[in-house]
Enzyme design. Structure first.
Site, PDB file in Angstrom:
ATOM      1  N   ASP A  55       2.803   5.317  -3.228  1.00 35.87           N
ATOM      2  CA  ASP A  55       1.891   5.996  -2.302  1.00 35.87           C
ATOM      3  C   ASP A  55       1.725   5.101  -1.081  1.00 35.87           C
ATOM      4  O   ASP A  55       2.360   4.041  -0.983  1.00 35.87           O
ATOM      5  CB  ASP A  55       0.539   6.295  -2.983  1.00 35.87           C
ATOM      6  CG  ASP A  55      -0.062   7.610  -2.477  1.00 35.87           C
ATOM      7  OD1 ASP A  55      -0.277   7.716  -1.253  1.00 35.87           O
ATOM      8  OD2 ASP A  55      -0.303   8.516  -3.290  1.00 35.87           O
ATOM      9  N   HIS A  85       2.817  10.431   2.068  1.00 40.61           N
ATOM     10  CA  HIS A  85       2.302   9.314   1.257  1.00 40.61           C
ATOM     11  C   HIS A  85       3.358   8.214   1.115  1.00 40.61           C
ATOM     12  O   HIS A  85       3.617   7.729   0.019  1.00 40.61           O
ATOM     13  CB  HIS A  85       1.850   9.822  -0.115  1.00 40.61           C
ATOM     14  CG  HIS A  85       0.560  10.597  -0.067  1.00 40.61           C
ATOM     15  ND1 HIS A  85      -0.639  10.041   0.301  1.00 40.61           N
ATOM     16  CD2 HIS A  85       0.284  11.908  -0.338  1.00 40.61           C
ATOM     17  CE1 HIS A  85      -1.603  10.966   0.253  1.00 40.61           C
ATOM     18  NE2 HIS A  85      -1.064  12.107  -0.115  1.00 40.61           N
ATOM     19  N   GLU A 139       0.432  16.884   0.800  1.00 44.47           N
ATOM     20  CA  GLU A 139      -0.249  16.294   1.943  1.00 44.47           C
ATOM     21  C   GLU A 139       0.692  15.591   2.914  1.00 44.47           C
ATOM     22  O   GLU A 139       0.534  14.420   3.220  1.00 44.47           O
ATOM     23  CB  GLU A 139      -1.316  15.306   1.445  1.00 44.47           C
ATOM     24  CG  GLU A 139      -2.367  15.981   0.584  1.00 44.47           C
ATOM     25  CD  GLU A 139      -3.442  15.026   0.071  1.00 44.47           C
ATOM     26  OE1 GLU A 139      -4.589  15.455  -0.078  1.00 44.47           O
ATOM     27  OE2 GLU A 139      -3.128  13.846  -0.207  1.00 44.47           O
TER      28      GLU A 139
HETATM   29  C1  TNX Z   1      -5.374  14.401  -3.106  1.00 45.45           C
HETATM   30  S1  TNX Z   1      -3.848  15.567  -5.485  1.00 45.45           S
HETATM   31  C2  TNX Z   1      -4.195  13.729  -3.358  1.00 45.45           C
HETATM   32  C3  TNX Z   1      -4.234  12.290  -3.653  1.00 45.45           C
HETATM   33  C4  TNX Z   1      -5.635  11.735  -3.615  1.00 45.45           C
HETATM   34  C5  TNX Z   1      -6.591  12.724  -4.236  1.00 45.45           C
HETATM   35  C6  TNX Z   1      -8.005  12.231  -4.328  1.00 45.45           C
HETATM   36  C7  TNX Z   1      -2.738  15.162  -4.531  1.00 45.45           C
HETATM   37  C8  TNX Z   1      -1.454  15.731  -4.823  1.00 45.45           C
HETATM   38  N1  TNX Z   1      -2.983  14.358  -3.487  1.00 45.45           N
HETATM   39  O1  TNX Z   1      -3.387  11.607  -2.769  1.00 45.45           O
HETATM   40  O2  TNX Z   1      -5.643  10.539  -4.309  1.00 45.45           O
HETATM   41  O3  TNX Z   1      -6.580  13.902  -3.466  1.00 45.45           O
HETATM   42  O4  TNX Z   1      -8.775  13.082  -5.139  1.00 45.45           O
END
Ligand code: TNX
Length: 763
Positions: free
Chosen positions: A196, A269, A333
């Site tokens: 990440d 990420h 994301e």
């Molecule tokens: C969203 S769930 C994310 C993570 C974060 C999390 C915190 C997901 C696929 N991505 O990168 O750690 O929210 O709750």
């Protein structure tokens, strides 16, 4: 004659009653096993272990199957059970796929003479052992197991638990300890989130800078990411697993019938990787591993072939370490900001005839999927891989909601349900202000437990594509194994039951009974489990005459709640709670649970601010959205102010939309103060309005503006209280203009801003 007949009936009745009592006694449901078995019939027999007892295994069962049980047994009994491959062994394990038809299924038979476990397969035998482990009782040095017959098999084939080791790194010993726990509760998949923005945690020999640069960050944020300005600890932080350690962990998991699925995140990420290999980003850097939590604009460049070469080479080293059918490639994301202005990405879009950056994301995932398919593997991705079209053969992990999983199943793609609202274990499990720092949501044990992965939207045929369920442990706010354990336990046990037990067998009070029974076992295994599930929870409703009523609940049997309304500490001499409390004036309710004359758990507290708009009709022009839609408008006039945790169900959130609320006081009244609370956390995408106005009216059509405000200086709650000239008004109109799109240079530029409001105050 008649007499005889009656007495015969009478006598048979007695016999029948006796018979029924015996049956009832014999069939009391055992309260010990989590997840709850398909069927468990308890008998009055008891099996007692002695030092001469041996444990025997039939063909096809490796000694590995026994390691966890043997170690636990020794810790309980103080001696080990010798192995003996004799069918007459007092504890006998065997495989019989003919009589036990369900994969991973087993039968556990405990009589005074013998414990027998028959599994469909090795995993079944293993799960039988886990059930028996949970039934071991040690009293005065005597180890016993309750006589019973257990018939059991899983509801879902995929029963997953995820762990993020990037935001915080957990040593191999901690991982192994948790793997034992997963196994104990029949979870069969460990989703290991290895890369990440904040750290790359797996050794890749071809890219040594991943070890020396990407595995470390300069420092780490202190506190919650919503705090502003961010504060840092100044400590370099990091670590990674060597390939040998990975092999060791995968082997350890395999011995416990757990598949480890690695996740290598892409295209977003990716900051930690870019820090070492900046040529893989759109701008060329320089980049640094992130030191705080969130989403970052710099992602892998999708136009650069070297990105794919890099990721394929990484996979070439990852695949031999993980025999799993699935490889998780992230996909969540991924901001498209950099791709939009990157010449290489734009050229790729043209060359590949893609519509936009969303399709570029599909291209990215699809290209990696092809590569992994060519190596005999299937991909799993977060639900954003649905953006721009799903690549064939991909399994969707639905996290933003259940919609992703539903959409995937409807397209006949496999899906794994892991919706954040229900199964994110980084979220708060209690709303007590004494709760340690956690992510922003609220997911109490009961919510995890009551999650149902197969939603009504799916037909029977489509439902088959829901392969299972998983809980996620993002580690932003879990800096140590002890903190992580407090977040994971006991909620992971609830997840285990969602994943394993038949839907019809689920029952929360019954689960809690079994959970209480498990406490000594968790203690013995040295797990720092949270003990807050019996704490007071509340619900606030509107009475028939539009007042606020507060109901308090606890799940602790045989307990009583005592409360005060004068700010004093509740005790056994305070008022006993029986019915909902009507709140007539401002003040604080404090309450606590008492059992056996002692307070159990923390003190509950809630403050009320009673004003002229309480329970009045509120009309909203736009609807609040997502997790910030309490579902009615009463919460805007219920006398309770939303807290800084923003997860308490009080805040109304408008994503990109404006607020226009009209409060009807029912009759013209004298008004001298108008107010509203605004929550501002730019690091949480929560923006203050650009303009707030209050208007008053006596007829509901002609309004006069009485107040306006454009500055909301506080990070956190901005409590607007406007003292106006005292006047008669029946209608109050509140307008707040949403910031709209988050501007450049801010957190998540280009996204819609949330505008968060609560409680319209009228005095
Ligand atoms: C969203 S769930 C994310 C993570 C974060 C999390 C915190 C997901 C696929 N991505 O990168 O750690 O929210 O709750």
């Amino acid at each position: 004659m008649i007499k005889l007949f009656t007495s015969r009936i009478f006598f048979s009745c007695i016999l029948l009653c006796l018979f029924i009592t015996v049956i009832a006694k014999a069939q009391v449901k055992e309260e010990g096993i989590i997840p709850r078995p398909v069927e468990m019939i308890k008998t009055n027999e008891v099996f007692t272990f002695t030092k001469s007892i041996t444990i025997g295994t039939g063909a096809g069962i490796s000694a590995d199957n026994l390691t966890f049980f043997s170690a636990y047994f020794k810790s309980v009994a103080g001696y080990s059970l010798p192995l003996n491959h004799n069918i007459n062994a007092s504890v006998y394990l065997t495989i019989d796929s003919g009589s036990i038809t369900q994969p991973e299924g087993y039968k556990l038979l405990v009589t005074a003479k013998q414990i027998k476990i028959v599994g469909h397969d090795e995993a079944g035998v293993f799960y039988g052992l886990q059930s028996m482990t949970q039934l071991l009782k040690a009293t005065n040095g005597k180890v016993t197991v309750q006589g019973c017959t257990v018939t059991d098999y899983p509801r879902f084939a995929y029963r997953g638990m995820h762990l993020d080791v990037s935001r915080h790194f957990f040593k191999p010993e901690a991982i192994k300890k948790w793997i034992d726990l997963l196994a104990l509760y029949k979870i069969n998949t460990f989703h290991w989130h290895l890369t990440d923005d904040q750290g790359w945690r797996i050794e890749i020999k071809k890219y040594p800078l991943l070890q020396s640069i990407s595995a470390y960050r300069d420092e780490t944020i202190i506190g919650h990411k919503k705090d502003s300005p961010h504060k840092f600890d100044g400590q370099r932080y990091g670590g990674y697993y060597t390939q040998d350690e990975v092999k060791e962990i995968v082997k350890y998991a395999t011995q416990r019938h757990i598949t480890v699925i690695p996740e290598i995140e892409m295209p977003g990420h990716a900051l930690a990787a870019l820090a070492a290999y900046p040529q893989l980003g759109c701008t060329g850097g320089p980049y640094k591993a992130a030191t705080y939590w969130g989403i970052f604009d710099d992602v892998y460049c999708a136009g650069n072939d070297e990105t794919f070469t890099f990721l394929q080479n990484v996979m070439d080293e990852v695949l031999p370490l993980f025999p799993s059918k699935y490889i998780h490639i992230g996909g969540d994301e991924c901001p498209k900001t950099k791709w939009k202005t990157c010449p290489k990405c734009q050229k790729r879009i043209r060359d590949e005839h893609l519509k936009d950056e969303k399709e570029l994301q599909s291209y990215f995932i699809g290209r990696m999927e092809k590569y992994l398919n060519s190596k005999g593997r299937q991909i799993i991705g977060w639900d954003e891989i649905l953006e721009g079209g799903l690549t064939p053969g991909a399994t969707v992990m639905s996290w933003t909601g259940e919609e992703g999983g539903i959409a995937a199943a409807k397209q006949h793609h496999d899906a794994i349900m892991t919706p954040e609202k229900y199964v994110y274990l980084d979220y708060y499990q209690s709303l007590s202000p004494a709760e340690p720092l956690a992510g922003g949501g609220y997911t109490p044990l009961s919510k995890v437990y009551n999650y149902e992965p197969i939603t009504n939207e799916l037909s029977g045929d489509e439902a088959k594509y829901i392969k299972g369920v998983q809980a996620n442990a993002w580690s932003e706010y879990m800096a140590s194994p002890a903190q992580a354990e407090r977040q994971l336990f006991p909620r992971m046990l609830a997840l285990a039951e969602v994943a394993w037990s038949p839907k019809e067998n689920k029952n929360y009070p019954d689960f809690l009974k079994r959970l209480r029974y498990q406490q000594p076992l968790l203690k013995k295994l040295n797990i720092n489990a949270a003990d807050v599930f019996d704490e007071i929870t509340d619900s606030v409703t509107e009475t028939a005459d539009h007042q606020v009523a507060l109901s308090l609940q606890t799940t602790l049997p045989g307990s009583k709640i005592y409360f005060t309304n004068d700010g004093s500490t509740p005790g056994l001499n305070s008022k006993a709670y029986t019915d909902a409390i009507t709140i007539a004036s401002s003040g604080t309710i404090k309450a606590a649970v008492f059992s056996s004359g002692k307070q159990q758990g923390r003190t509950y507290e809630k403050s009320f601010n009673i004003h002229k708009a309480i329970g009045k009709t509120v009309t909203l022009k736009n609807h609040p959205q997502g997790g910030f839609n309490p579902g009615n408008t009463f919460g805007l006039v219920n006398g309770i102010f939303g807290s800084k945790l923003y997860n308490d169900g009080q805040w109304y959130g408008f994503s990109g939309d404006d607020l226009e609320a009209v409060v009807d006081l029912g009759s013209a009244q004298s008004v001298s103060q108008l107010g509203i609370n605004i929550l501002k956390y730019h690091w949480q995408k929560m923006w203050e309005p650009t303009l707030l106005t209050f208007e008053v009216s006596t007829d509901g059509s002609n309004y006069t503006e009485v107040y306006r405000q454009t500055d909301f200086p506080d990070n956190g709650i901005n409590a607007v209280r406007a003292n106006i000239k005292t006047q008669q008004a029946r209608y109050i109109r509140v307008k707040a203009t949403n910031k709209g799109i988050i501007p450049p240079g801010e957190y998540i530029p280009g996204a819609k801003a949330w505008m968060m409001v609560d409680e319209i105050v009228v005095n």
